[in-house]
Design a protein around this motif. Structure first.
Motif, PDB file in Angstrom:
ATOM      1  N   ASP A 238       0.818  -1.220   0.000  1.00 56.80           N
ATOM      2  CA  ASP A 238       0.000   0.000   0.000  1.00 56.80           C
ATOM      3  C   ASP A 238       0.850   1.269   0.000  1.00 56.80           C
ATOM      4  O   ASP A 238       0.355   2.348  -0.333  1.00 56.80           O
ATOM      5  CB  ASP A 238      -0.892   0.028   1.256  1.00 56.80           C
ATOM      6  CG  ASP A 238      -1.997  -1.012   1.159  1.00 56.80           C
ATOM      7  OD1 ASP A 238      -2.307  -1.438   0.032  1.00 56.80           O
ATOM      8  OD2 ASP A 238      -2.539  -1.384   2.208  1.00 56.80           O
ATOM      9  N   PHE A 239       2.118   1.114   0.399  1.00 58.86           N
ATOM     10  CA  PHE A 239       2.934   2.314   0.566  1.00 58.86           C
ATOM     11  C   PHE A 239       2.973   3.175  -0.691  1.00 58.86           C
ATOM     12  O   PHE A 239       2.788   4.401  -0.620  1.00 58.86           O
ATOM     13  CB  PHE A 239       4.370   1.954   0.975  1.00 58.86           C
ATOM     14  CG  PHE A 239       5.277   3.140   1.037  1.00 58.86           C
ATOM     15  CD1 PHE A 239       5.209   4.030   2.105  1.00 58.86           C
ATOM     16  CD2 PHE A 239       6.163   3.428   0.005  1.00 58.86           C
ATOM     17  CE1 PHE A 239       6.022   5.150   2.165  1.00 58.86           C
ATOM     18  CE2 PHE A 239       6.981   4.547   0.059  1.00 58.86           C
ATOM     19  CZ  PHE A 239       6.909   5.403   1.137  1.00 58.86           C
ATOM     20  N   TYR A 240       3.232   2.551  -1.823  1.00 60.57           N
ATOM     21  CA  TYR A 240       3.429   3.332  -3.048  1.00 60.57           C
ATOM     22  C   TYR A 240       2.135   3.998  -3.512  1.00 60.57           C
ATOM     23  O   TYR A 240       2.142   5.101  -4.038  1.00 60.57           O
ATOM     24  CB  TYR A 240       4.067   2.466  -4.138  1.00 60.57           C
ATOM     25  CG  TYR A 240       5.432   2.007  -3.691  1.00 60.57           C
ATOM     26  CD1 TYR A 240       6.496   2.894  -3.642  1.00 60.57           C
ATOM     27  CD2 TYR A 240       5.644   0.705  -3.231  1.00 60.57           C
ATOM     28  CE1 TYR A 240       7.745   2.497  -3.176  1.00 60.57           C
ATOM     29  CE2 TYR A 240       6.884   0.299  -2.769  1.00 60.57           C
ATOM     30  CZ  TYR A 240       7.932   1.205  -2.741  1.00 60.57           C
ATOM     31  OH  TYR A 240       9.150   0.824  -2.263  1.00 60.57           O
ATOM     32  N   ARG A 241       0.983   3.311  -3.305  1.00 63.96           N
ATOM     33  CA  ARG A 241      -0.310   3.917  -3.650  1.00 63.96           C
ATOM     34  C   ARG A 241      -0.547   5.123  -2.746  1.00 63.96           C
ATOM     35  O   ARG A 241      -0.936   6.191  -3.193  1.00 63.96           O
ATOM     36  CB  ARG A 241      -1.436   2.902  -3.505  1.00 63.96           C
ATOM     37  CG  ARG A 241      -2.701   3.355  -4.241  1.00 63.96           C
ATOM     38  CD  ARG A 241      -3.793   2.273  -4.231  1.00 63.96           C
ATOM     39  NE  ARG A 241      -3.228   0.967  -4.461  1.00 63.96           N
ATOM     40  CZ  ARG A 241      -3.294  -0.060  -3.588  1.00 63.96           C
ATOM     41  NH1 ARG A 241      -3.966   0.073  -2.468  1.00 63.96           N
ATOM     42  NH2 ARG A 241      -2.713  -1.207  -3.862  1.00 63.96           N
ATOM     43  N   TRP A 242      -0.277   4.926  -1.447  1.00 62.02           N
ATOM     44  CA  TRP A 242      -0.448   6.012  -0.474  1.00 62.02           C
ATOM     45  C   TRP A 242       0.434   7.204  -0.825  1.00 62.02           C
ATOM     46  O   TRP A 242       0.020   8.367  -0.781  1.00 62.02           O
ATOM     47  CB  TRP A 242      -0.116   5.496   0.940  1.00 62.02           C
ATOM     48  CG  TRP A 242      -0.101   6.556   1.990  1.00 62.02           C
ATOM     49  CD1 TRP A 242      -1.170   7.212   2.518  1.00 62.02           C
ATOM     50  CD2 TRP A 242       1.060   7.070   2.655  1.00 62.02           C
ATOM     51  NE1 TRP A 242      -0.753   8.106   3.468  1.00 62.02           N
ATOM     52  CE2 TRP A 242       0.609   8.044   3.574  1.00 62.02           C
ATOM     53  CE3 TRP A 242       2.429   6.805   2.566  1.00 62.02           C
ATOM     54  CZ2 TRP A 242       1.482   8.753   4.395  1.00 62.02           C
ATOM     55  CZ3 TRP A 242       3.298   7.503   3.379  1.00 62.02           C
ATOM     56  CH2 TRP A 242       2.821   8.471   4.280  1.00 62.02           C
ATOM     57  N   ALA A 243       1.669   6.909  -1.204  1.00 68.49           N
ATOM     58  CA  ALA A 243       2.619   7.989  -1.500  1.00 68.49           C
ATOM     59  C   ALA A 243       2.406   8.550  -2.904  1.00 68.49           C
ATOM     60  O   ALA A 243       2.958   9.608  -3.237  1.00 68.49           O
ATOM     61  CB  ALA A 243       4.051   7.477  -1.348  1.00 68.49           C
ATOM     62  N   GLY A 244       1.624   7.857  -3.731  1.00 68.06           N
ATOM     63  CA  GLY A 244       1.385   8.333  -5.095  1.00 68.06           C
ATOM     64  C   GLY A 244       2.552   8.093  -6.031  1.00 68.06           C
ATOM     65  O   GLY A 244       2.752   8.814  -7.005  1.00 68.06           O
ATOM     66  N   ILE A 245       3.333   7.056  -5.738  1.00 68.30           N
ATOM     67  CA  ILE A 245       4.511   6.744  -6.553  1.00 68.30           C
ATOM     68  C   ILE A 245       4.187   5.592  -7.506  1.00 68.30           C
ATOM     69  O   ILE A 245       3.652   4.570  -7.093  1.00 68.30           O
ATOM     70  CB  ILE A 245       5.709   6.351  -5.651  1.00 68.30           C
ATOM     71  CG1 ILE A 245       6.148   7.558  -4.818  1.00 68.30           C
ATOM     72  CG2 ILE A 245       6.860   5.808  -6.474  1.00 68.30           C
ATOM     73  CD1 ILE A 245       7.271   7.259  -3.836  1.00 68.30           C
ATOM     74  N   GLU A 246       4.517   5.780  -8.789  1.00 61.80           N
ATOM     75  CA  GLU A 246       4.306   4.682  -9.742  1.00 61.80           C
ATOM     76  C   GLU A 246       5.513   4.535 -10.669  1.00 61.80           C
ATOM     77  O   GLU A 246       6.257   5.492 -10.905  1.00 61.80           O
ATOM     78  CB  GLU A 246       3.041   4.909 -10.556  1.00 61.80           C
ATOM     79  CG  GLU A 246       3.021   6.202 -11.328  1.00 61.80           C
ATOM     80  CD  GLU A 246       1.701   6.404 -12.084  1.00 61.80           C
ATOM     81  OE1 GLU A 246       1.032   5.410 -12.383  1.00 61.80           O
ATOM     82  OE2 GLU A 246       1.368   7.571 -12.374  1.00 61.80           O
ATOM     83  N   LEU A 247       5.680   3.332 -11.174  1.00 61.93           N
ATOM     84  CA  LEU A 247       6.794   3.059 -12.073  1.00 61.93           C
ATOM     85  C   LEU A 247       6.489   3.582 -13.469  1.00 61.93           C
ATOM     86  O   LEU A 247       5.416   3.338 -14.012  1.00 61.93           O
ATOM     87  CB  LEU A 247       7.027   1.543 -12.149  1.00 61.93           C
ATOM     88  CG  LEU A 247       8.235   1.114 -12.979  1.00 61.93           C
ATOM     89  CD1 LEU A 247       9.523   1.408 -12.215  1.00 61.93           C
ATOM     90  CD2 LEU A 247       8.154  -0.368 -13.332  1.00 61.93           C
ATOM     91  N   LEU A 248       7.453   4.277 -14.055  1.00 60.20           N
ATOM     92  CA  LEU A 248       7.289   4.736 -15.431  1.00 60.20           C
ATOM     93  C   LEU A 248       7.941   3.771 -16.407  1.00 60.20           C
ATOM     94  O   LEU A 248       7.364   3.401 -17.419  1.00 60.20           O
ATOM     95  CB  LEU A 248       7.928   6.124 -15.618  1.00 60.20           C
ATOM     96  CG  LEU A 248       7.257   7.305 -14.923  1.00 60.20           C
ATOM     97  CD1 LEU A 248       8.004   8.587 -15.253  1.00 60.20           C
ATOM     98  CD2 LEU A 248       5.801   7.420 -15.340  1.00 60.20           C
ATOM     99  N   ASP A 249       9.174   3.364 -16.056  1.00 56.25           N
ATOM    100  CA  ASP A 249       9.923   2.543 -16.995  1.00 56.25           C
ATOM    101  C   ASP A 249      11.110   1.912 -16.264  1.00 56.25           C
ATOM    102  O   ASP A 249      11.507   2.384 -15.197  1.00 56.25           O
ATOM    103  CB  ASP A 249      10.452   3.430 -18.132  1.00 56.25           C
ATOM    104  CG  ASP A 249      10.853   2.607 -19.344  1.00 56.25           C
ATOM    105  OD1 ASP A 249      10.590   1.388 -19.347  1.00 56.25           O
ATOM    106  OD2 ASP A 249      11.441   3.184 -20.266  1.00 56.25           O
ATOM    107  N   ALA A 250      11.636   0.870 -16.857  1.00 57.38           N
ATOM    108  CA  ALA A 250      12.824   0.243 -16.267  1.00 57.38           C
ATOM    109  C   ALA A 250      13.595  -0.490 -17.349  1.00 57.38           C
ATOM    110  O   ALA A 250      13.025  -0.911 -18.364  1.00 57.38           O
ATOM    111  CB  ALA A 250      12.429  -0.741 -15.164  1.00 57.38           C
TER     112      ALA A 250
END
Lengths: 141, 141, 141, 141
Positions: free
Chosen positions: D19-31
């Motif tokens: 849940d951390f990344y959803r809460w923080a609003g962080i998403e992966l763009l590319d790798a």
């Protein structure tokens, strides 16, 4: 004499004006606005007990390169002092020539940020460093 | 000979075994488990163009104190290598004797953390440093 | 109302004036000249995939404590901005309450240095942090 | 499905699993091998009292990008933990989208080094960060 040569001459004079750089074996290779490259010839007395260059010297050459890089951006009557230094030691440095390239990341009125890469004679990356540098009025100015 | 004297003797031998520390003018003052204190007598060739101790030397003495502090905690056959070093330069260091106290913050199996305070002869705080130190098997072991 | 209560009230108002601290779950515990202590109650959405507190939050609470510590030393009309932050993660942080104590190491006219220790509810040391903080005129001043 | 898509999918799954990344609003763009780019959409509750993105969040997004970059280089059954994080805050971050690119500088068996640049939607450089990352056996492995 072009601007770049004047810049290099000015920095060479600064290094020559103090015994420290001669003692440490550090000399200027090149400089341009926002950048400076310095070299250090590794002598046996620069090695730690494991036969590798002491990390403090890697920090010294990186800090020197970053300070000179910031120097190229200073207006007359201003001076720079490193207030925070960070070094990541990526590979052990064996005897030979070590070169540090310093580069200004951002130069503000009171604070500058610089970074440096330290490589050995084969181009192998030995360390990366970052510095936070205060810019103030020269004491003598 | 007590444990502490053995510890101090062992570290003194390490410093004596390499020319680096004599060249840099660094000597061990004292050590106990998890701590080490080293001193450096500032000579004119340690000063930068502003007449202050070059920050690279402050980094060198702090790194030395932290490495030796970690050394007091290593089992035989293990060695330490600084992989990350951070230094905050709080006050400029004038000529005189500079002393660094290194202290282990946490010693794990593969990574140790240490910190150091660098003071001048009057006890004035010149710098604080932190190191992340890898602990590995000794090459010769 | 004593000086210390006024200090605590002033900092509490600052935290209350922005949604960030409520969102992050950070609140002021105590403050005195040169020091501030803040707490964060760890919720499930603060944990990374390994069930440990995300390091970025540990950095956030440490930076908050250091910024507030510096704040206690600022004259009216001055503001502080962290320009360099270093964090050593000593132990993984499990759910519970996390407390950061921030302390001013040196407060100059234009630059301040602070440090912080982050502990869990049992007092176990989770992280140590250092900040270089610029002090400038308040924009609105 | 190509190697790169598999890499991106694997990292996306990791972010979605907590849940951390959803809460923080962080998403992966590319790798890609040795690199990862993540984005964070700045909301009003991410701002500090001065209306700028809290530095702790800049540290969080930079640490996330560096950890994922190292992740792309790990063999199965290995995990990464940031043990030291350094962030230089070059420019204040205003509301909008913030993007961090993480890059592996050196990946050893037990320690990896990574760096990150954080930029705003206009490409302006907001921060540079460095991380020392321990690589260990996965607990569940």
């Amino acid at each position: 004499m072009g601007d770049r040569e004047r810049l290099v001459d000015d920095l060479r004079e600064r290094l020559a004006a103090t015994d420290f750089y001669r003692w440490a074996g550090i000399e200027l290779l090149d400089a341009s606005p926002g950048e400076a490259r310095v070299a250090m010839t590794i002598e046996p007395h620069h090695l730690n007990i494991q036969g590798l260059v002491h990390g403090g010297l890697v920090a010294t050459i990186a800090d020197t390169a970053m300070g000179l890089a910031v120097r190229t951006r200073l207006e007359p009557g201003r001076r720079h002092v490193t207030i925070q230094l960070g070094v990541s030691f990526l590979s052990p440095a064996a005897p030979g020539t070590v070169v540090a390239r310093g580069r200004v990341v951002r130069a503000g009125r009171q604070v500058a940020f610089a970074e440096s890469e330290v490589v050995d004679a084969t181009g192998k990356l030995l360390a990366k460093a970052q510095a936070t540098i205060a810019v103030t009025a020269d004491r003598g100015a």
